[in-house]
Design a protein around this motif. Structure first.
Motif, short mmCIF file in Angstrom:
data_model
loop_
_atom_site.label_atom_id
_atom_site.label_comp_id
_atom_site.label_asym_id
_atom_site.label_seq_id
_atom_site.Cartn_x
_atom_site.Cartn_y
_atom_site.Cartn_z
N THR A 45 29.93 -14.66 -24.83
CA THR A 45 29.55 -13.26 -24.84
C THR A 45 30.78 -12.34 -24.70
O THR A 45 31.70 -12.64 -23.94
N ILE A 272 21.97 -24.76 -27.65
CA ILE A 272 22.53 -23.40 -27.63
C ILE A 272 23.16 -23.06 -28.98
O ILE A 272 22.94 -21.97 -29.53
N LEU A 275 20.49 -22.72 -31.88
CA LEU A 275 19.74 -21.46 -31.83
C LEU A 275 20.65 -20.24 -31.99
O LEU A 275 20.16 -19.12 -32.08
N TYR A 277 22.74 -18.95 -29.81
CA TYR A 277 22.78 -18.10 -28.63
C TYR A 277 24.20 -17.98 -28.08
O TYR A 277 25.04 -18.85 -28.29
N GLU A 278 24.42 -16.90 -27.34
CA GLU A 278 25.71 -16.72 -26.67
C GLU A 278 25.71 -17.48 -25.34
O GLU A 278 24.66 -17.68 -24.73
N THR A 283 23.24 -18.71 -19.24
CA THR A 283 23.17 -19.95 -20.03
C THR A 283 24.28 -20.92 -19.64
O THR A 283 24.16 -22.13 -19.85
N ALA A 350 16.16 -10.04 -23.70
CA ALA A 350 16.72 -11.07 -24.58
C ALA A 350 17.53 -12.08 -23.78
O ALA A 350 17.50 -13.29 -24.07
N GLU A 354 16.50 -16.11 -23.77
CA GLU A 354 17.40 -17.17 -24.21
C GLU A 354 17.57 -18.21 -23.10
O GLU A 354 17.55 -19.42 -23.37
#
Length: 799
Positions: A45, A272, A275, A277-278, A283, A350, A354
């Motif tokens: 991120t 992760i 998908l 995702y960050e 996470t 969001a 996640e």
């Protein structure tokens, strides 16, 4: 699903696994290789966590501001507070350092002492000219003294922006290119260029340069998250494997458990990446979480295998029974844990969605890996030696079980009094819990960049931008004198709030224009009168230099203006009061029919997001409790059993919440997770105990006392083993530099410890006290799902 079909299902599964072991291992390896190819899609991120839904009013307002004025979090500041800076050599070097950043594509603008310009009246051309304070470089101390006198005493426009005239602190403002602020290019510039140049300057001139600003904070914070992933995974593997080894005293069993959880971690990273995702501060917790949750699976399965081997000495039969007898129980417990995490999917955030998706999928994945890998590996290994089975006969475990049984038999009233006392004290503590919406509270407080944040808070009243956007609802409405006066009154109100810095807006520029019109006399640094306004503005209109300065404060149409102030790191309560005070002033100064004024900025968005999450906490936790209650109803078909099963799991949550109140741990994004996570995990022990209890009832002809004590003896040691693993496993998060992660680890560990004691002492006590009202054969005799098969159960330790 009937008892027969459940048993038959797991017998079929056992045959499939043991007869196709090579194929299954190949498929696991291929799946792992595929998921490892997805790791490249993982992104770290580059922004703060946005806790609000995209369509939330606060986000819509913030995005509206960004559309008009662009990214507001693109400022990096360098600062020095040192009297020795004001020497010819060092001040020139400081100016050269600032100048050097202008040559990089990542930088939009640099403003330093050398870039400061005087607004000078040009009577001949009836316009304002800009003249630099420093034309080339400084050559004498006299020049530096003159510069200080002029800047600090005569030009309030620049005060509290590039210098603090009271403490003689100097700073340089670096505005990054807005296109790279939320990309990896920002990290490359800050780590490889900015930090390198600053460190070189510090070493050469013996000055302590402070660095801060939202892009810098984000970058170093993200880097800390990345660095801690490896720390957590390593610590979780070390702690859980060490405890595992102490329980089993077997390198072989320990290595098998490590293989299982290592595959689980690789699958988590793959999920992760798959998908897209960050990796955020949340996470990043999932891989070590999977280790902590996966090890108890290994304990259940390996412990069961060794018990079976000890009972009848047949390896193949033992492996088959590992699957048939613990498959359902392990699936149920992993499913309830996954439910605890999956409730976050139903929030509108969001970030939490996640986290919930990845965590719940990873938990189901670690169950699948455990049930497949452990029996298959043992088919290739020799028969366990006597020393591998010694842990099954340890005296201390018998002593622990006897203590629990004695407490439930003889001290039931003491248990109830203790539970009620803890509940009462906890409820008092709950009312003392505070909410925190601080952007930086959870950041590593022992790092230099955190100390630099505090430095700029002290010297310039903060670095987190709070923006106020004024919509005049008409073109060129900003430059009307009535609008400027309203903005000036609002700025005076901001100046009276100690937690906010001196605001910057077009008002300051107009005041500076009047001062310039009166030949730089500082007493004229004020808004012009209606008579002065027309001829001062005529000078301004002829000045392209002033038009350039206006771009930062007014949009191209002249309809929108911004007032920028910077905020200290303050608690949610103070922030809400400040917001209320400002809103009251805005409502008073700006009539709604003529103006639309909004407050926004990263700090405000984060604070609103925290409040939003706290409101959703009750919803997600209630949902987790409701889903697990439904699950219990499906298993046991008894309302009384549902109530009894929930009590020992809700009490630890209330105790933890009370501890948060007493210890001053606020509700915030990190600690909000504690309750759903802990509840989803702790209810596993309840399922194991009640499943064994129901089985004992049938075996003992519905004799409650005998069944309760039998279930306690059978499940006590396994519950103790797994709770200890979970306690120390979650404790590894206390190694974090992030305050929220430390609190999460400590609170979940404490909750699970309370939950173990509650399930081993309070739950059996309730069953004994309410024996007449729950001894209903019709509701317990035929459960929907038979968790533990009945045949040959008398020789096993329920898992």
């Amino acid at each position: 699903m009937s008892k027969l079909s459940t048993k038959s299902f797991w017998e079929v599964v056992a045959r499939l696994i043991l007869r196709n072991k090579i194929i299954i291992l190949v498929l696991i390896v291929l799946a792992t290789l595929f998921l490892s190819t997805q790791w490249k899609n993982m992104r770290f991120t580059f922004t703060e966590a946005n806790l609000l839904p995209d369509d939330h009013d606060v986000n819509i307002t913030y995005n509206q501001f960004l559309e008009i004025f662009g990214e507001e979090g693109n400022l990096i500041v360098l600062g020095v507070k040192d009297p020795s800076l004001f020497t010819v050599e060092k001040l020139n070097a400081w100016n050269r350092l600032s100048e050097s950043f202008k040559h990089y594509d990542e930088v939009e603008t640099v403003l330093s002492i050398k870039d400061l310009q005087k607004l000078v009246k040009n009577t001949e051309k009836q316009k304002f000219d800009l003249q630099p304070f420093i034309k080339d470089s400084l050559s004498s101390l006299a020049e530096i003294d003159s510069l200080q006198q002029e800047l600090f005493q005569q030009y309030p426009f620049y005060d509290n922006f590039l210098f603090n005239k009271e403490t003689r602190t100097i700073r340089t403002a670096i505005y990054l290119n807005k296109d790279i602020v939320n990309t990896s290019a920002r990290k490359d510039f800050i780590i490889d260029i900015l930090q390198t140049n600053v460190e070189k300057f510090e070493a050469e001139y013996d000055l302590d340069v402070r660095v801060s600003g939202m892009p810098y904070i984000r970058t170093l914070n993200s880097q800390n998250i990345v660095d801690e992933i490896g720390l957590f995974i390593g610590a979780a593997l070390l702690v859980t494997s060490l405890i595992f080894f102490l329980f089993f005293r077997s390198f072989r069993a320990t290595m098998i458990a490590l293989v299982v959880v290592s595959f689980g971690v690789m699958w988590t990273f793959g999920i992760i990446g798959l998908l897209g995702y960050e990796i955020t501060v949340l996470t990043a917790l999932i891989p070590p979480l999977i280790i902590v949750i996966g090890i108890p699976n290994c304990i259940f399965l390996i412990n069961k295998y060794q018990q079976e081997v000890k009972n009848h000495g047949n390896k193949v039969r033992s492996l088959q029974r590992v699957i048939t007898k613990t498959g359902n129980a392990t699936l149920m417990t992993n499913a309830t844990t996954a439910v605890g995490f999956s409730t976050f999917i139903l929030t509108e955030s969001a970030l939490l969605k996640e986290f919930g998706v990845v965590a719940s999928l990873s938990i189901l994945a670690i169950f699948l890996l455990s049930i497949l890998i452990i029996p298959i590996i043992y088919t290739f290994l020799p028969f366990p030696k006597e020393r591998h089975l010694e842990h099954l006969n340890r005296r201390w475990t018998s002593g622990f079980v006897n203590w629990m049984e004695r407490m439930v038999k003889e001290r039931r009233i003491t248990i109830y009094i203790t539970a009620v006392t803890l509940l009462t004290v906890s409820l008092i503590g709950i009312f003392q819990i505070k909410i925190s919406g601080s952007l930086i509270e959870d950041m590593p407080q022992n790092t230099e960049f955190f100390k630099d944040i505090r430095f700029f808070e002290s010297e310039f009243n903060g670095i987190m931008p709070l923006e106020i956007m004024v919509d005049t609802k008409r073109k060129r409405g900003v430059m009307r004198l009535s609008t400027l006066k309203r903005m000036d009154e609002l700025e005076e109100c901001i100046n009276e709030i100690p937690q906010l810095s001196r605001p910057i807006s077009v008002v300051s520029l107009v005041k500076y224009s009047k001062q310039a019109y009166y030949n730089g006399n500082p007493k004229y640094y004020q808004l012009p009168t209606s008579q002065e306004n027309s001829f001062i503005l005529s000078y301004a209109k002829n000045s392209t230099t002033e038009a350039d300065l206006l771009q930062s404060f007014v949009d191209s149409t002249g309809r929108y203006a911004r007032i920028t102030t910077f905020m200290k790191d303050i608690g949610t309560d103070k922030m809400e009061r400040i917001e209320e005070d400002l809103q009251m002033e805005i409502n008073k100064l700006f009539p709604a029919e003529n103006y639309n004024v909004i407050m926004t900025g990263k700090a405000l968005v984060f604070q609103k997001g925290t409040n939003y999450l706290v409101k959703n906490l009750a919803i997600s936790l209630s949902l987790a409790i409701f889903l697990i209650a439904l699950f219990m109803a499906y298993l046991f078909r008894s309302f009384r059993m549902i109530v009894i099963s929930l009590i020992p799991n809700l009490l630890p949550l209330l105790i933890t919440a009370g501890l948060m109140g007493y210890l001053g741990v606020p509700l915030k994004p990190s600690t909000i997770l504690v309750f759903s996570i802990a509840f989803g995990i702790s209810v596993d022990d309840t399922i194991h105990f009640l499943a064994k209890y129901r089985q004992e009832l049938q075996a003992n002809n519905w004799k409650i006392k005998k069944s309760v004590y039998g279930a306690l003896r059978e499940t006590g040691v396994s519950m103790f083993y797994t709770s200890i693993v979970l306690f120390f496993g979650f404790s590894v998060f206390t190694l974090s530099n992030f305050g929220g992660t430390v609190a999460l680890g400590a609170l979940v560990s404490a909750t699970l410890l309370f939950a173990m004691l509650s399930n081993l002492l309070l739950l059996p006590s309730l069953l004994l006290s309410l024996e007449r009202s729950i001894a209903n054969k019709e509701t317990l005799k035929q459960p929907t799902i038979n968790i533990i098969p009945e045949d040959d159960d008398t020789d096993e330790n329920s898992n």
